[in-house]
Enzyme design. Structure first.
Site, PDB file in Angstrom:
ATOM      1  N   GLY A 242      85.036  44.171  28.444  1.00 59.77           N
ATOM      2  CA  GLY A 242      84.478  42.982  28.196  1.00 59.77           C
ATOM      3  C   GLY A 242      83.648  42.565  29.625  1.00 59.77           C
ATOM      4  CB  ILE A 469      89.087  43.136  26.759  1.00 59.11           C
ATOM      5  CG1 ILE A 469      89.597  42.512  27.896  1.00 59.11           C
ATOM      6  CG2 ILE A 469      88.564  42.201  25.510  1.00 59.11           C
ATOM      7  CD1 ILE A 469      88.577  41.619  28.594  1.00 59.11           C
ATOM      8  N   GLY A 512      94.401  34.840  29.654  1.00 59.85           N
ATOM      9  CA  GLY A 512      94.927  35.575  28.271  1.00 59.85           C
ATOM     10  C   GLY A 512      96.343  35.600  28.432  1.00 59.85           C
ATOM     11  CE  LYS A 621     102.860  53.179  33.791  1.00 56.47           C
ATOM     12  NZ  LYS A 621     102.883  54.202  32.493  1.00 56.47           N
ATOM     13  CD  GLN A 626      93.625  44.145  34.024  1.00 57.96           C
ATOM     14  OE1 GLN A 626      92.528  43.316  34.187  1.00 57.96           O
ATOM     15  NE2 GLN A 626      93.330  45.085  33.074  1.00 57.96           N
ATOM     16  N   GLY A 690      97.071  34.172  36.447  1.00 61.50           N
ATOM     17  CA  GLY A 690      95.883  35.321  36.203  1.00 61.50           C
ATOM     18  C   GLY A 690      96.048  36.461  37.015  1.00 61.50           C
ATOM     19  N   GLY A 692      93.814  39.414  35.909  1.00 63.59           N
ATOM     20  CA  GLY A 692      92.777  39.997  35.582  1.00 63.59           C
ATOM     21  C   GLY A 692      91.314  40.208  36.411  1.00 63.59           C
ATOM     22  CD  GLU A 693      88.225  36.487  35.910  1.00 68.05           C
ATOM     23  OE1 GLU A 693      87.245  36.451  35.258  1.00 68.05           O
ATOM     24  OE2 GLU A 693      88.795  35.528  35.854  1.00 68.05           O
TER      25      GLU A 693
END
Ligand code: FAD
Ligand code: SF4
Lengths: 732, 327
Positions: A242, A469, A512, A621, A626, A690, A692-693
């Site tokens: 996404g 995602i 998330g 992992k 990520q 977080g 993911g970013e």
């Protein structure tokens, strides 16, 4: 029963450190991985429904104006054509993340090239696609479309920081830089295109779609359709990437829904790759000014970060370029500000790490120039400027591992803190150089619910509308439940991506895991509590492991305790005062080594180390993956990725994966990821932040700095393509 | 995608007859044609599949090699004779596309691949090549990929391929079977055309023509270099490429066959460059003079101005490589 956890105080109990199962943090393979690599995970467009019709969006070949009429007859006699949908509920844009209302409708009014204006529905996909290309319509094109952000009207975003006197600080500084940067637009470029299949049974609308945030998307869709939310069900159990582009309900979802309701048959709408590029969110291009003033010790006294970004008229989103600049480094005299220019390019919205993805590389490149001017090693310069409290708000930081990341990363990478003169190292026709950058990404959480059932047979079921995602949600939610309830992850079934389950914030903003993970945690705590009370044990005295409960020197199988009955709890996590009381963020550091070709300016990243503090690691992992993925994005934004818009009519020209250059395997070298041990109770009750970013927040700056160190070319425009490197390369 | 008929050609003559039909097009690997059909850029009424024709072998011929039109790029690049005696060709092929594409791509299809001009592939844009007389979107638009040599005011597109650039340096010959049963040979150097006033014509093929093979001349001695400059290290078209075959004796250049990709509507060959280099001693000054010849009439269109200095440097780099000169 619902158990509520309101996050008003940091949760420093570190419960997951005292549980016994020992699977939290383990690098367990994703449970759905095999399905995915064997083609058995069903994605939105892949469901087979009887009588399913195919819809193809028709898009505007002009950037601004009005569609006056659509000539349905021009295609109605073509083979297989059923209907041309021009309903006023069709949406012109995708919704912004968390918009929670219908995006702009009235598709007759066109604001960007490629905007959907109708849907052609036919029996087969090929028929629909052919007819969509042949549909005739009458339109009036306005002549005042604007494509150049610098030439457009702009507004200043709320929330700008003005503190002290930056101009004065710049004058007084022992070392200072005043630099202008630019970054080009980016596409999310997720592998799975936007796709939906809608079904209408006369009462309820069911849509399989590729979306990241179902709890918002259901409201957006219901609003667009004029339906009650209770009459809509959205399913996205698997999402093929996404990166922000599926935060809000997209045009295909609404178009398929309208068509299904009008025609009484299921309708599938899959965007072509070109349509995904041309009509879904872009990351805004930016121009940025960085002003940094430092005293003789390299301590920042002034900090300025201003940016110009763009969006369509009436879009609230503005790429938050300065988001982490607000607090990453000190400096008492501060100016931080964002301006938004209104232009006729498709919607600008969230693309992975909105803000930091482009703001941090520019800041980190400027820090490199400051380090050079101040004669201080760039790692050391960063270490000297870590502020005590939030520099403008005065709030304390929650856990922050920036210094540790810089130090551990430097050690692992083999950072040479000696003098840094360009062109010191050469291999054949390649100049070799190194660069460093800090990483920072604000931590977000959202209200989340999840249902956990401890089944009578001792296994567990986790249900939430949270999406996976490609990030590892199935893996980590199973791990949290397994850890809390004392069973292997294989004994936990996780069901995701269905609005009939308890809702959460979905995937986006790296929130998330911390949000939905906390909801699962809260539900599990409540289940454990109930077991304790069934046993008459003190809650803290109960240990659950491998299906056995132990307390006060006794043990008993959990199935026996359950005695044929299941225990179900809904965990409800609600963000609270900690959000305001602490400045919470994930931090890290990037180290890159590049080779720059002496002849051609081609730049190849040779190795990269990233060290990250992301709070508790839930799965070593998936967290590492990520970070790796983020670092690959760093390579793309540093060297290759750029949306190219035609200056005459504003259309996006490089609208496929052959011409929009994301890194290929061969561009990605050996990469090292260090996950620094951390617990952050202000971030979430599972002490996770977080991830993911974060991996792409600044690394492009490390690559830019390495290019300079390699060959002496100081660039200020991303991406640093060979032509740009050559133009900046000093004469031999 | 426009609906189309599909025919499988059983024999070469049969294929010629089928392809001669207006609205019919040959399909080999399909990696270029099918993409363009999906975009409605190509709208053939009939596809004539060449796949069954016996044109899929590499054979020795006239002291060189004859590569059948249907030999895949993967097989050509892996052939021991090609790797041994024509390494330039193997390298050029491997510098193009991806393994998956090369597994399908064929000799004939690769020669005939269309430009990657962004405006050509978008049917909502003007393009004289796709729709003669509609204008050229690229000249005033994004011309990053575009040509600096041999352009016209009608079209500034490039021939995007790599394989043909090597074949051009090697002075290979294209063998063509006409729809009427005739055969003819055209040097690769003359196969592609400059855009002029007819940018819709990219090569010398006439209706009904089918490429049957490419004939490589006998191998020559010397260093063979293929150098491709691109934005990412694979799966990107050339910003500029140089194919070079250079031999030396006693410190003097005795052979210099060069061709350039990414600069023009065809693989670019300028015989004056070879003439300048042969008989001279390698030096950076000499290479710069060669670049002066190459770029004598170069014209940038803003976006692609970078290609002028880049081609100069890529040429010097390739010649340094080939002659062992270090800069
Ligand atoms: C994403 C992508 C990246 C690529 N990157 C590169 C690259 O970096 N470098 C590069 O060189 N190439 C690249 N290519 C292009 C690739 O090499 C071509 O698509 C391929 O060579 C075409 O061969 P084919 O057999 O599939 O041709 P087809 O698609 O079957 O045909 C192409 C054209 O040739 C005609 N044709 C085919 N065979 C014959 C014949 N025997 N006689 C007459 N006409 C014929 C067809 O009618 C059609 O017009 C790339 C392609 C893609 C999709
Ligand atoms: S350069 Fe050629 S191919 Fe591109 S738009 Fe112009 S005419 Fe068409």
């Amino acid at each position: 029963m619902t158990a509520l956890f309101k996050h008003d105080k940091p949760d420093n109990r570190n419960v997951l450190d005292h549980t016994a199962q020992g699977i939290i943090g383990q690098p367990l393979t994703r449970p759905e991985g095999i399905l995915k690599v064997t083609g058995n995970a069903t994605y939105a467009a892949e469901y087979a429904f009887d009588e399913c019709l195919e819809g193809v969006l028709v898009t505007a070949p002009f950037a601004k104006g009005q569609v006056n009429s659509i000539d349905e007859k021009s295609v109605s006699s073509m083979p297989g054509v059923i209907k041309v949908i021009t309903d006023k509920r069709l949406t012109a844009r995708a919704a912004q993340g968390t918009a929670n209302e219908a995006p702009k409708q009235n598709v007759c009014e066109v604001h960007y090239w490629g905007q959907p204006i109708a849907l052609v529905v036919a029996e087969t996909f090929e028929q629909a696609r052919d007819a969509a290309k042949h549909l005739k319509f009458d339109y009036t094109e306005d002549t005042d479309a604007i494509f150049d952000p610098e030439a457009a009207d702009s507004e200043t975003e709320d929330g700008a920081t003005q503190q002290g006197d930056l101009a004065h600080a710049m004058k007084q500084a022992d070392a200072s830089v005043d630099l202008h940067y630019s970054t080009e637009g980016h596409a999310s470029a997720a592998m799975e295109p936007h796709a939906s299949i809608a079904q209408w049974d006369g009462d309820t609308l069911t849509v399989h779609a590729s979306l990241q945030m179902l709890n918002y998307n259901i409201t957006e869709l219901a609003d667009a359709m004029g339906l009650k939310e209770g009459k809509v069900r959205l399913l996205s159990p698997f999402v093929g990437g996404g990166f922000g582009s599926k935060l809000g309900v997209s045009q295909d979802v609404v178009a398929a829904s309208v068509a299904a309701m009008e025609l009484g048959r299921p309708v599938r709408v899959v965007m072509s790759r070109q349509q995904v590029f041309q009509t879904i969110m872009r990351r805004s291009e930016t121009t940025q000014r960085l002003r940094l003033a430092a005293d003789a010790d390299g301590k920042l006294t002034g900090f300025g970060h201003e940016a110009l970004v763009s969006n369509l008229p009436n879009e609230e989103f503005a790429e938050p370029v300065t988001q982490s600049s607000e607090f990453l480094y000190g400096g008492e005299n501060r100016v931080l500000q964002i301006e938004v220019a209104r232009i006729n390019r498709m919607t600008a919205g969230s693309v992975r790490a909105p803000g930091e993805a482009v703001g941090m590389p520019a800041l980190e490149a400027a820090m490199d120039e400051l380090a050079e001017k101040a004669g201080i090693d760039p790692v050391e310069l960063r270490l000297r400027n870590i502020p005590e409290v939030h520099p403008s708000e005065g709030t304390p930081f929650s856990s922050r591992k920036l210094a540790e990341c810089l130090k551990e990363g430097a050690a692992k990478f083999g950072w040479d803190s000696g003098p840094r003169t360009p062109r010191m190292q050469r291999e054949g026709e390649w100049w070799i150089g190194t660069g460093v950058a800090s990483a920072a990404r604000v931590h977000n959480v959202g209200e989340a619910k999840a249902r956990v059932t401890l089944q009578a047979d001792g296994t567990a079921l986790v249900q939430t509308d949270m999406t996976d995602i490609g990030t590892g949600t199935y893996a980590i939610l199973g791990q949290i439940a397994g850890e809390m309830l004392g069973m292997s992850r294989d004994d936990v079934l996780v069901e995701l991506g269905d609005t009939k389950h308890p809702r959460g914030p979905g995937s986006g903003g790296s929130w998330g895991a911390a949000s939905s993970g906390s909801a699962v945690f809260v539900a599990c705590e409540a289940i454990a509590e109930e077991i304790a009370s069934l046993l008459g044990a003190a809650k803290d005295d109960l240990t659950l492991k491998d299906g056995i409960a132990s307390w006060g020197g006794q043990t008993r199988p959990v199935t026996e305790i359950l005695d044929g009955k299941a225990i179900t709890k809904i965990g409800h996590y609600e963000p609270g005062d900690t959000e305001d009381d602490y400045a919470a963020s994930s931090y890290g550091a990037f180290f890159a080594e590049v080779a720059v070709n002496q002849w051609t300016g081609e730049t190849r990243v040779r190795r990269m180390t990233g060290a990250f503090g992301i709070g508790r690691v839930l799965n070593e992992k998936t967290a590492r993956s990520q970070c790796l993925g983020g670092m690959v994005w760093c390579i793309g934004s540093a060297l290759t990725e750029s949306l190219l818009f035609d200056p005459v009519d504003g259309h996006l020209v490089n609208c496929d994966l052959a011409e929009y250059h994301v890194p290929v395997h061969r561009d990605v070298p050996d990469m090292d990821v260090i996950l620094v041990e951390e617990r952050d109770g202000a971030a979430s009750p599972i002490q996770a932040k977080g991830v993911g970013e974060l991996g792409m927040c600044g690394g492009a700056g490390a690559i830019a700095n390495a290019i300079y160190n390699a060959c002496g070319a100081r660039l200020h425009d991303f991406p640093m393509t060979p032509d740009r490197v050559l133009a900046a390369m000093p004469a031999d | 995608m426009k609906p189309f008929d599909y025919q499988r050609a059983e024999r070469l003559e049969h294929a010629g007859q089928l392809v001669a039909d207006s609205g019919a097009m040959a399909i080999a690997g399909g990696t270029n044609l099918l993409d363009l059909m999906k975009l409605q850029v190509e709208t053939p009424a009939t596809l004539v599949d060449l796949g069954a024709l016996p044109l899929d072998t590499i054979a020795e011929a006239d002291g060189g090699l004859r590569i059948g039109a249907l030999v895949t790029n993967t097989l050509t690049a892996a052939d021991a004779r090609i790797r041994g005696e024509y390494p330039l060709l193997a390298r050029a092929i491997l510098a193009g596309a991806t393994q998956q594409l090369r597994n399908k791509a064929t000799t004939g299809g690769n020669l005939c691949q269309r430009t990657r001009c962004y405006y050509f592939t978008n049917i909502d844009q003007p393009c004289n090549k796709r729709d003669p007389g509609s204008g050229c979107g690229a000249i005033k638009g994004i011309a990053r990929l575009h040509a600096i040599l041999g352009t016209s005011d009608q079209c500034i597109a490039t021939y995007p391929g790599d394989m043909a650039v090597a074949m051009c340096a090697l002075d290979a010959t294209v063998e063509i079977a006409g729809g009427d049963g005739s055969t003819r040979s055209v040097p690769v150097r003359d196969f592609h055309l400059l855009p002029g006033d007819t940018p819709q014509r990219e090569n010398v093929l006439e209706d009904g023509d089918i490429i049957t093979a490419v004939l490589l001349p006998p191998p020559v001695s010397g260093q063979q270099i293929y150098r491709k400059v691109r934005e990412r290290s694979s799966y990107a078209f050339a910003m500029c490429s140089v194919a070079a075959i250079v031999d030396q004796a006693d410190g003097t250049i005795t052979r210099a066959d060069l061709a350039f990709g990414g600069l023009a509507h065809k693989p670019w060959h300028d015989p004056r460059i070879g003439e300048l280099l042969v008989g001279a001693k390698p030096s950076l000054t000499l290479f710069d003079k060669a670049a002066d010849l190459l770029l004598e009439n170069a014209q940038g269109y803003g976006e692609n101005d970078y290609k002028i200095p880049l081609a100069r440097r890529a040429l010097a780099a390739a010649l340094c490589d080939a002659t062992g000169l270090t800069a």
